[in-house]
Scaffold this motif. Structure first.
Motif, PDB file in Angstrom:
ATOM      1  N   ASN A 127     -15.525  48.162 -11.756  1.00  0.00           N
ATOM      2  CA  ASN A 127     -14.099  48.108 -12.170  1.00  0.00           C
ATOM      3  C   ASN A 127     -13.054  48.639 -12.179  1.00  0.00           C
ATOM      4  O   ASN A 127     -11.843  47.801 -12.241  1.00  0.00           O
ATOM      5  CB  ASN A 127     -14.037  48.324 -13.806  1.00  0.00           C
ATOM      6  N   LYS A 130     -11.426  46.762  -9.211  1.00  0.00           N
ATOM      7  CA  LYS A 130     -11.437  45.601  -9.442  1.00  0.00           C
ATOM      8  C   LYS A 130      -9.348  46.048  -9.769  1.00  0.00           C
ATOM      9  O   LYS A 130      -8.660  45.070 -10.104  1.00  0.00           O
ATOM     10  CB  LYS A 130     -11.444  44.928 -10.282  1.00  0.00           C
ATOM     11  N   LEU A 139     -10.837  41.860  -2.495  1.00  0.00           N
ATOM     12  CA  LEU A 139     -11.920  42.898  -3.271  1.00  0.00           C
ATOM     13  C   LEU A 139     -13.365  43.438  -1.659  1.00  0.00           C
ATOM     14  O   LEU A 139     -13.857  41.754  -1.334  1.00  0.00           O
ATOM     15  CB  LEU A 139     -13.016  43.490  -3.975  1.00  0.00           C
ATOM     16  N   PHE A 179     -18.666  39.915  -9.239  1.00  0.00           N
ATOM     17  CA  PHE A 179     -17.629  39.166  -8.607  1.00  0.00           C
ATOM     18  C   PHE A 179     -17.671  38.386  -9.554  1.00  0.00           C
ATOM     19  O   PHE A 179     -16.051  37.856  -9.492  1.00  0.00           O
ATOM     20  CB  PHE A 179     -17.734  38.712  -7.196  1.00  0.00           C
ATOM     21  N   ASP A 182     -14.331  37.237 -11.917  1.00  0.00           N
ATOM     22  CA  ASP A 182     -12.900  37.993 -11.513  1.00  0.00           C
ATOM     23  C   ASP A 182     -12.268  37.755 -10.659  1.00  0.00           C
ATOM     24  O   ASP A 182     -11.509  37.631  -9.888  1.00  0.00           O
ATOM     25  CB  ASP A 182     -12.070  39.342 -11.986  1.00  0.00           C
ATOM     26  N   PHE A 183     -13.510  36.987  -9.570  1.00  0.00           N
ATOM     27  CA  PHE A 183     -13.097  36.670  -7.904  1.00  0.00           C
ATOM     28  C   PHE A 183     -13.827  35.511  -7.558  1.00  0.00           C
ATOM     29  O   PHE A 183     -14.288  35.298  -8.292  1.00  0.00           O
ATOM     30  CB  PHE A 183     -13.701  38.134  -7.821  1.00  0.00           C
ATOM     31  N   LYS A 252      -9.039  38.342  -5.680  1.00  0.00           N
ATOM     32  CA  LYS A 252      -8.761  38.958  -7.047  1.00  0.00           C
ATOM     33  C   LYS A 252      -7.851  37.622  -8.202  1.00  0.00           C
ATOM     34  O   LYS A 252      -7.205  37.212  -7.049  1.00  0.00           O
ATOM     35  CB  LYS A 252      -8.605  39.513  -7.414  1.00  0.00           C
TER      36      LYS A 252
END
Length: 254
Positions: A127, A130, A139, A179, A182-183, A252
């Protein structure tokens, strides 16, 4: 002693030998650089960087890169090698992956390699990585992938016998779960990395009695006994095994 102290003690011992170990071979760093496909404009960060193997490899392909690690001795080695190679756009900082000392959305690219199996609570550093990553930034996580479920206990036990800073190897599914919110995953690839048992244990200065115990577990499996999760094999009379390295690259979301 808390876990961070255990990590620092372990890697302080490894610092001078670390760069010569198989994990720094250019075939692996070249593969990583190729998969990342940096544009040359990125402000990059390597987290739990150790001797900054990734940071030094990526430096020619990004605008600048900062390497942060808990262990000063590891960073000192990275700095020495960067100076020897005349890498100018690299910076070094001592710090904790669980509390990164950077503002939110600072970096275009965040990389970490072989770190998650040393974290007590993997979601905290994830986190944090991120948080400091810009929207649409990349990432990159490159770490060991857990063996089959029934053998994970013995596998992690042996890893911890060899290196007390080891916590737990995550499964592909556990990485994907972190992941997914948010990815957008752009890359998910597994590479088999051959490891010499003796060299692997020497790197961490594992006590001779423990080395013998681990070797006996491997020999027992080779003779048809209980499985360790390592699937050892012989090569020119040496005991070998393959680590599974899982590379995940996520973009992201906005």
């Amino acid at each position: 002693m808390n876990h961070n102290d255990t990590v620092k003690n372990s890697f302080k011992k490894q610092a001078e030998k670390f760069a010569a170990y198989h994990m720094s071979k250019t075939e692996y760093t070249d593969y990583l650089v190729n998969r990342i496909g940096a544009k040359g404009t990125e402000h990059a960060l390597e987290v739990a960087a150790g001797t900054c193997i990734c940071g030094r490899a990526l430096a020619p392909f990004v605008k600048d890169i900062t390497c942060i690690d808990l262990t000063e001795e590891m960073l000192a080695q990275g700095k020495k090698f960067a100076e020897e190679s005349q890498v100018k756009n690299i910076y070094f900082q001592t710090g904790n992956a669980e509390e990164l000392p950077y503002d939110s959305e600072t970096f275009d690219l965040v990389v970490t390699r072989l770190s998650f199996h040393h974290f007590d609570n993997p979601e905290k550093p994830f986190n944090e990585m991120k948080r400091v990553l810009k929207k649409s930034g990349k990432l990159v996580v490159w770490d060991m992938e857990a063996t089959e479920e029934s053998l994970r206990g013995i596998n992690d036990k042996i890893e911890n016998m060899r290196d007390p800073s080891h916590t737990r190897i995550l499964s592909r599914e556990e990485f994907e779960e972190m992941f997914k919110k948010d990815f957008v995953l752009q890359c998910e690839e597994t590479t088999l990395v051959p490891v010499n048992l003796k060299s692997w244990m020497k790197l961490t200065d594992t006590p001779e009695s423990v080395q013998k115990e681990i070797a006996n577990l491997m020999k027992a499996e080779l003779a048809g006994g209980s499985k360790t999760g390592f699937s050892p094999y012989k090569k020119e009379s040496r005991i070998m095994f393959d680590h599974r390295w899982l590379l995940l690259i996520g973009e992201k979301r906005h």
